[in-house]
Each structure stands twice: as C-alpha cells, then as structure tokens.
Write a protein that holds these residues in place. Structure first.
Motif, PDB file in Angstrom:
ATOM      1  N   GLY A  55       0.816  -1.198   0.000  1.00 57.00           N
ATOM      2  CA  GLY A  55       0.000   0.000   0.000  1.00 57.00           C
ATOM      3  C   GLY A  55       0.850   1.247   0.000  1.00 57.00           C
ATOM      4  O   GLY A  55       2.085   1.201   0.145  1.00 57.00           O
ATOM      5  N   ILE A  56       0.190   2.388  -0.155  1.00 56.73           N
ATOM      6  CA  ILE A  56       0.860   3.684  -0.224  1.00 56.73           C
ATOM      7  C   ILE A  56       0.263   4.601   0.836  1.00 56.73           C
ATOM      8  O   ILE A  56      -0.960   4.757   0.927  1.00 56.73           O
ATOM      9  CB  ILE A  56       0.705   4.315  -1.619  1.00 56.73           C
ATOM     10  N   VAL A  57       1.125   5.197   1.634  1.00 52.02           N
ATOM     11  CA  VAL A  57       0.719   6.155   2.659  1.00 52.02           C
ATOM     12  C   VAL A  57       1.264   7.518   2.250  1.00 52.02           C
ATOM     13  O   VAL A  57       2.469   7.671   2.035  1.00 52.02           O
ATOM     14  CB  VAL A  57       1.279   5.748   4.043  1.00 52.02           C
ATOM     15  N   SER A  58       0.366   8.495   2.150  1.00 56.69           N
ATOM     16  CA  SER A  58       0.763   9.827   1.685  1.00 56.69           C
ATOM     17  C   SER A  58       0.608  10.837   2.813  1.00 56.69           C
ATOM     18  O   SER A  58      -0.477  10.992   3.381  1.00 56.69           O
ATOM     19  CB  SER A  58      -0.093  10.245   0.488  1.00 56.69           C
ATOM     20  N   GLN A  59       1.698  11.515   3.147  1.00 55.93           N
ATOM     21  CA  GLN A  59       1.688  12.580   4.156  1.00 55.93           C
ATOM     22  C   GLN A  59       1.941  13.889   3.444  1.00 55.93           C
ATOM     23  O   GLN A  59       3.050  14.163   2.975  1.00 55.93           O
ATOM     24  CB  GLN A  59       2.770  12.327   5.212  1.00 55.93           C
ATOM     25  N   GLY A  60       0.897  14.710   3.330  1.00 54.03           N
ATOM     26  CA  GLY A  60       1.052  15.940   2.556  1.00 54.03           C
ATOM     27  C   GLY A  60       0.167  17.055   3.057  1.00 54.03           C
ATOM     28  O   GLY A  60      -0.825  16.844   3.762  1.00 54.03           O
ATOM     29  N   THR A  61       0.536  18.270   2.688  1.00 50.61           N
ATOM     30  CA  THR A  61      -0.240  19.453   3.019  1.00 50.61           C
ATOM     31  C   THR A  61       0.047  20.522   1.973  1.00 50.61           C
ATOM     32  O   THR A  61       0.995  20.395   1.185  1.00 50.61           O
ATOM     33  CB  THR A  61       0.116  19.970   4.432  1.00 50.61           C
ATOM     34  N   VAL A  62      -0.759  21.570   1.942  1.00 53.62           N
ATOM     35  CA  VAL A  62      -0.489  22.718   1.068  1.00 53.62           C
ATOM     36  C   VAL A  62       0.569  23.591   1.732  1.00 53.62           C
ATOM     37  O   VAL A  62       0.539  23.826   2.945  1.00 53.62           O
ATOM     38  CB  VAL A  62      -1.782  23.511   0.825  1.00 53.62           C
ATOM     39  N   PHE A  63       1.518  24.050   0.943  1.00 47.12           N
ATOM     40  CA  PHE A  63       2.645  24.841   1.435  1.00 47.12           C
ATOM     41  C   PHE A  63       3.412  24.095   2.524  1.00 47.12           C
ATOM     42  O   PHE A  63       3.768  24.651   3.565  1.00 47.12           O
ATOM     43  CB  PHE A  63       2.187  26.205   1.956  1.00 47.12           C
ATOM     44  N   GLY A  64       3.676  22.846   2.265  1.00 49.77           N
ATOM     45  CA  GLY A  64       4.420  22.039   3.218  1.00 49.77           C
ATOM     46  C   GLY A  64       4.879  20.750   2.578  1.00 49.77           C
ATOM     47  O   GLY A  64       4.968  20.637   1.344  1.00 49.77           O
ATOM     48  N   GLU A  65       5.140  19.762   3.399  1.00 44.55           N
ATOM     49  CA  GLU A  65       5.716  18.505   2.916  1.00 44.55           C
ATOM     50  C   GLU A  65       4.720  17.696   2.098  1.00 44.55           C
ATOM     51  O   GLU A  65       3.500  17.768   2.298  1.00 44.55           O
ATOM     52  CB  GLU A  65       6.239  17.662   4.099  1.00 44.55           C
ATOM     53  N   HIS A  66       5.256  16.893   1.165  1.00 44.02           N
ATOM     54  CA  HIS A  66       4.479  15.889   0.446  1.00 44.02           C
ATOM     55  C   HIS A  66       5.377  14.654   0.313  1.00 44.02           C
ATOM     56  O   HIS A  66       6.104  14.488  -0.673  1.00 44.02           O
ATOM     57  CB  HIS A  66       4.041  16.399  -0.923  1.00 44.02           C
ATOM     58  N   LEU A  67       5.324  13.838   1.345  1.00 47.16           N
ATOM     59  CA  LEU A  67       6.131  12.625   1.407  1.00 47.16           C
ATOM     60  C   LEU A  67       5.232  11.410   1.252  1.00 47.16           C
ATOM     61  O   LEU A  67       4.107  11.389   1.747  1.00 47.16           O
ATOM     62  CB  LEU A  67       6.896  12.550   2.737  1.00 47.16           C
ATOM     63  N   GLU A  68       5.767  10.399   0.594  1.00 50.15           N
ATOM     64  CA  GLU A  68       5.001   9.177   0.329  1.00 50.15           C
ATOM     65  C   GLU A  68       5.796   7.971   0.813  1.00 50.15           C
ATOM     66  O   GLU A  68       7.003   7.882   0.578  1.00 50.15           O
ATOM     67  CB  GLU A  68       4.737   9.057  -1.175  1.00 50.15           C
TER      68      GLU A  68
END
Length: 390
Positions: A165-178
């Motif tokens: 599976g894929i877990v996405s940690q992201g926000t606007v104007f911030g990190e986008h790590l997968e």
C-alpha cells in the motif's frame, strides 16, 4: 517447499490435502467493527507455523497483533488500536500521539521522529508559515493507506503471503512525502519481511526522519527475559546521573512490571555483521521463545531500547532509527539532517523473526555475539559519543 506440520510438501501435495490454502495459511481482509477500532480495515496473516499477525491498513499499514502458537509477541497498550479519525496529532501539547500508541509496530516519521520540535519553514516559501511544529514521533502512524494489493503469490512450490500500500503525508505549502510499504512472509516460515520506500513527491526540499517503534509484551517479555544485541558502546541513557540505577533496571536482563516505573531509554552503538546488517533480539529461555529484528546499518545507523515496565503498560521497545536519540534540533546542529529534493527516495528493508525452541535461541545468541560481545554489566557507563552520521 513449505515446511508444514513436520513435512516438506510441494504445491500439488498441499492442494491434495485441502480445497483452499486458507485452511492453514493465508491473508484475508476484514474490518473492525466496535469501540475505538470501529471502521479500521485490517489484513490477517497466518503463515501455517502458528504465527499470526495483523496489518492495520488504516494505520499506516503497521503491524498490530502478533502471536505465535497462542503466545503473544506484540504489545497492546491501554490506548488500543484507535481509528485514525479519532486521532489528535496536535493535542496535549504534542503528546496526543500517545493516545494512538499500541501494537507490535508503530511507524514514526516521515519528516519527524522523537520529541516535539519546532523548525524554520523557509523552504516551504509561504510567509504565514514561519515555522513547522512537530508533535512526538510525527504524523505518519495515523494516516490510512491506499491498499494497492494483497494475496498469495506462488513461485514453483514456494508461496509468499503479501500486501502492499501507499501512505501519503502531505499538506499545502508544506511537505508531500510518500511511503510505499510491502509486507511479506513465506508460507511455512516465521520471518516477516518489510520493505519501505519513502519518496519526496513535492517540490520543496523536505526533511526526512524515520523510525520503527517495535513493541514487545508479555509473555515473551517477562522477568528473566534478555536483550541481546551486538553492543559496542552505550551511547546515551535518558535516565543517566542519579537515576541510572534507581529503578534497579539495567539494559540487558529485564524485570517484571513495577508500579510507578519511569520509562528508560537507551541508545546503543551496534556492530554490523559481514553483510552490513544489525540484529537485536528479546529472548525468553523459560518459554523457549524469542523475537529478532534485523536491519541494515546503512539504513538505520541508530538503535534505541525503550523500557516501559510500568504496571499496566509493560513493554520493551526495539527502535531502529535514522537519527540519534537526541532529536531533530541535535541533527540540525550537527549537519545530520536528511533533506530530500523532489523525487529523492530512501529505501528500508527489515526482517522480523519469531524464534521458537532452544536451538533457535542458541543460534541467535551465537550469531549476535559473533558481531560483537555486548557488555555483561547491566549498567555500562554511557559515553555520550554520538558518532557522525552520513
């Protein structure tokens, strides 16, 4: 060929004996439906040896339950396996994570681990966000995964049970790590293989910190159980000074639960084997049972030992990590941050093995000791010698 019930059987021979592999081994999907757990998707694995473990799809695909022949390996805390919708990562001055902390494995990261921290946010190029505040051990552990597949994969007469599976940690104007996670175990074995790939999918330079909080409980953890590791130096002890011996609990020989026990955390420097890997284990000679963690030194250069022997919370944590235990500010001061540009990835391959029987425990003792002879003294003096990373 799978070794099952004292026999080596080919795929054809197995199929002669059952209408479905799930009679004694397999992976299946279910949804929890009561209390704090309600609504969590879960995968249950059974390898056919007596090993059973569960993967919480909606909790970063972390491993929750783990048992062998009816004996618990993994820890259950009072927090339970809480639905991520109830999680408050910013709550309790950054300690809200503790209300979702339970299970054999809790992933920490993807941009932060260890205690609360505030850092400059200039890389995110957004004036209202001057700093980034991080709670204890980061956000990833309470993010649901997108399940991309699971099942049984045959290769000749060998069968692997797997999920991905894929877990996405992201926000606007911030990190986008997968984080792309794959978990597998071969039928007839007691070794879980874990492969994580963390990638920066965004276009801001982003910090990356990563840790597995692997939590072992009773009956594997009990008075007389022993921590085995190729320790070459006790780098740091969070309870050093006047408190070092106050609870009569050293790093190696473990006690039973105690009221009003205050957690103890150690960082040990470990010697890798000839393949560059580090193995640590908890063994219980009375039960003839153990758990071994095997990681690459190049991927996880640091290793912590977490002792929480408080009555009702009784647990031992094995924690491979990308950074020293003193945290994010310490890493920045020493120039040891991992900074990922767009498309940069880090890969982590680890193994969790259940050890069954005196022969397996003896082999593990000898193999770990061959890498380094750990201090016999339960209270070796911490050196505070944090070796340079990267």
């Amino acid at each position: 060929m799978p070794e099952l019930f004292g026999q080596s059987l080919s795929r054809t021979e197995l199929e002669r004996r059952t209408g479905a592999l799930g009679q004694f081994a397999g992976v299946r999907s279910m949804t929890l439906d009561d209390g704090l757990e309600r609504g969590i998707r879960m995968l249950e694995f059974r390898s056919g040896t007596g090993l059973r473990f569960t993967v919480l799809v909606d909790r970063a695909m972390d491993i929750a339950d783990c048992e062998f022949s009816g004996q618990a390996i993994g820890w259950h805390s009072p927090a339970g396996f809480r639905h991520p919708g109830l999680h408050e990562p910013e709550g309790e001055a950054g300690l809200g994570w503790l209300r979702s902390f339970s299970g054999l494995m809790v992933t920490c990261g993807l941009d932060h681990i260890l205690f609360m921290d505030e850092r400059d946010a200039a890389d995110f190029n957004y004036a209202p966000r001057k700093t980034v505040r991080n709670s204890i051990h980061g956000r990833v552990g309470a993010i649901p995964a997108r399940l991309t597949g699971y099942g049984e994969a045959w290769d000749g007469d060998r069968c692997t049970l797997w999920c991905e599976g894929i877990v996405s940690q992201g926000t606007v104007f911030g990190e986008h790590l997968e984080m792309r996670r794959r978990i597998g175990i071969e039928v007839g074995t007691n070794t879980i293989e874990l492969h994580d790939i963390v990638t920066n999918r965004g276009f801001y330079r982003t910090p990356h910190m990563f840790c597995y909080h692997i939590n072992l409980g009773y009956p594997l953890l009990d008075a007389g159980a022993e921590y085995l590791a190729p320790v070459t130096d006790v780098v740091w002890a969070g309870h050093s000074g006047e408190a070092y011996r106050a609870q009569s609990t050293g790093y190696r020989r473990l006690p039973g639960p105690a009221d009003r026990f205050h957690e103890q955390v150690w960082q040990h420097e470990m010697a890798p084997d000839a393949e560059g890997r580090v193995s640590v284990a908890l063994v219980n000679d009375r039960l003839g049972l153990g758990f071994e963690l095997d990681v690459a030194k190049s991927e996880f250069p640091c290793m912590y030992e977490w002792q929480n022997f408080q009555s009702g919370h009784y647990a031992l944590g094995l924690e491979p990590a990308t950074h020293h235990v003193r945290g994010a500010a310490f890493a920045r001061e020493r120039g040891e941050e991992i900074l990922l540009e767009h498309g940069d990835s880090r890969s982590y391959r680890s193994r969790f093995s259940i050890l069954s029987g005196t022969a397996a425990l003896a082999e593990t003792r000898a193999r770990i000791a061959a890498a380094a002879t750990q201090p016999d003294d339960d209270y070796p003096a911490p050196s505070n010698n944090h070796l340079p990373l990267r």
